[in-house]
Design a protein around this motif. Structure first.
Motif, short mmCIF file in Angstrom:
data_model
loop_
_atom_site.label_atom_id
_atom_site.label_comp_id
_atom_site.label_asym_id
_atom_site.label_seq_id
_atom_site.Cartn_x
_atom_site.Cartn_y
_atom_site.Cartn_z
N CYS A 160 -2.03 10.07 -2.23
CA CYS A 160 -0.97 10.38 -3.18
C CYS A 160 -1.50 10.42 -4.61
O CYS A 160 -2.42 9.68 -4.96
N THR B 175 9.53 8.44 9.91
CA THR B 175 9.66 7.87 8.57
C THR B 175 11.10 7.77 8.10
O THR B 175 11.53 6.72 7.61
N THR C 247 5.73 2.94 -1.67
CA THR C 247 5.30 2.05 -0.58
C THR C 247 6.29 2.07 0.57
O THR C 247 5.98 1.66 1.68
N SER C 248 7.51 2.57 0.29
CA SER C 248 8.53 2.69 1.34
C SER C 248 9.62 3.64 0.84
O SER C 248 9.73 3.90 -0.36
N CYS D 231 3.61 7.78 -5.06
CA CYS D 231 2.90 6.79 -4.25
C CYS D 231 3.82 5.65 -3.78
O CYS D 231 3.48 4.46 -3.89
N PRO E 131 3.54 11.23 7.41
CA PRO E 131 4.96 10.85 7.37
C PRO E 131 5.83 11.97 7.94
O PRO E 131 5.57 13.15 7.69
N ILE F 169 6.93 10.00 -1.98
CA ILE F 169 5.80 9.61 -1.13
C ILE F 169 4.49 10.15 -1.67
O ILE F 169 3.49 9.42 -1.77
N ASP G 182 0.84 -1.19 0.00
CA ASP G 182 0.00 0.00 0.00
C ASP G 182 0.87 1.25 0.00
O ASP G 182 1.94 1.27 0.63
N PRO G 183 0.43 2.31 -0.67
CA PRO G 183 1.18 3.57 -0.63
C PRO G 183 1.31 4.09 0.79
O PRO G 183 0.44 3.85 1.64
N MET G 184 2.39 4.81 1.06
CA MET G 184 2.60 5.37 2.39
C MET G 184 1.55 6.43 2.72
O MET G 184 1.23 6.64 3.89
N VAL G 185 1.03 7.09 1.67
CA VAL G 185 -0.02 8.09 1.84
C VAL G 185 -1.15 7.76 0.88
O VAL G 185 -0.93 7.65 -0.32
#
Length: 327
Positions: free
Chosen positions: A36, A142, A303-304, A301, A125, A297, A30-33
């Motif tokens: 995004c 983060t 993921t890390s 998009c 983040p 991020i 999954d995207p961090m945000v």
């Protein structure tokens, strides 16, 4: 031999386990945000430790310039004014505003740690610049972007051991704010670096909280107690400037090393070029890297991201100072 019933139970368990693995993989991807998007509009809040410090203003300028290059990015800078309560309140305001990313240079590590946790808990983040709060990047916040304070100071120590005091002698250290991570790391790094020359003695160390007038007072007292000090390592350029005034006032020829390598007429690069200091070591702002990470991020998009990004230093010495001062 397993019965038909046992085989069915085993098959069901394997399928269930496979399902959990697939779900876990999907979750990890999954995207961090969630919000995004390539064409999104995003607000980046930056909580700066203290705008009054020239290095901090240099960071602000580079962040502002880098953010302007990214369509959709709006950068908001809050000045912590060298006060942990002020900075905590400003971080909480950013959380209330629901900024998309929080950048922070904490004035002190421990007092700002709860505020960073609140931001992370709110799904924002947090990228820490130059200074760290308590905890681990990639877990408690983060990411951390900055120079390796210990390594930079160790290079200054080695330069002292090999070039400035090859035959040995007395050295001293002006430390930054002791409750900030760079102050501790720079103090320890320099002391470890000069160990390469057993003839060097670090006879005095004193905190001057990054401030030039405190540095001038502290170094004047050091020179009274230890009149044979030959090298002074200042943990930032501002304290190096204060130390120079103290040395001149005492009529002493002391080789001064700064840290930051700031540009401009009042910066460390010019001080070395003029021959006022023996050296300074640049501490890169990490501004461009912070905006690049924010792009990953918010726009890509991701993921890390890398939990630690280390930006390199440059030694400013009489050999290269004049050339670098002209840039």
């Amino acid at each position: 031999m397993k019965t038909t019933t046992q085989r069915r139970v085993l098959k069901a368990a394997l399928l269930a386990g496979a399902g959990l693995c697939i779900a876990g993989a999907a979750q990890a991807a999954d995207p961090m945000v969630k919000a995004c998007a390539k064409d999104g509009q995003f607000i980046i809040g930056f909580s700066q430790a203290n705008n009054a410090e020239p290095y901090r203003q240099h960071v602000n300028d580079e962040l502002t310039a880098a953010a302007k290059e990214v369509p959709g990015f709006t950068l908001q800078i809050a000045d912590g004014a060298g006060n942990v309560n002020t900075q905590t309140s400003q971080v909480d305001n950013f959380i209330t505003q629901k900024v998309d990313i929080l950048l922070i240079s904490p004035f002190e590590a421990a007092p700002l740690t709860p505020a960073v946790k609140r931001a992370m808990d709110a799904g924002i983040p947090v990228i820490e610049l130059d200074r760290k709060t308590v905890g681990d990047p990639g877990k408690d916040y983060t990411a951390f972007i900055g120079g390796d304070n210990y390594k930079i100071a160790m290079e200054a120590g080695k330069y002292t051991a090999k070039t400035l005091l090859p035959d040995g002698g007395e050295a001293a250290v002006l430390e930054g704010l002791p409750s900030s991570t760079p102050a501790v790391e720079r103090l320890n790094g320099f002391k470890d670096g000069v160990k390469e020359n057993a003839k060097i003695q670090v006879v005095a160390e004193q905190a001057a909280d990054w401030v030039p007038d405190k540095a001038q007072t502290a170094f004047a007292a050091m020179l009274q107690a230890h009149p044979d000090i030959k090298v002074l390592y200042a943990s930032n350029d501002m304290m190096a400037a204060g130390a120079l005034l103290a040395a001149k006032g005492a009529g002493k020829d002391v080789k001064i090393i700064g840290t930051d390598g700031l540009p401009g007429p009042a910066g460390g690069i010019e001080a070395v070029a003029r021959g006022d200091w023996a050296a300074t070591f640049t501490y890169p702002t990490g501004a461009k890297e912070a905006i690049e990470m924010s792009k990953k991020i918010l726009l890509d998009c991701a993921t890390s991201v890398e939990p630690t990004v280390t930006v390199d230093t440059t030694a400013i010495t009489p050999e290269n100072a004049k050339a670098l001062a002209g840039k």
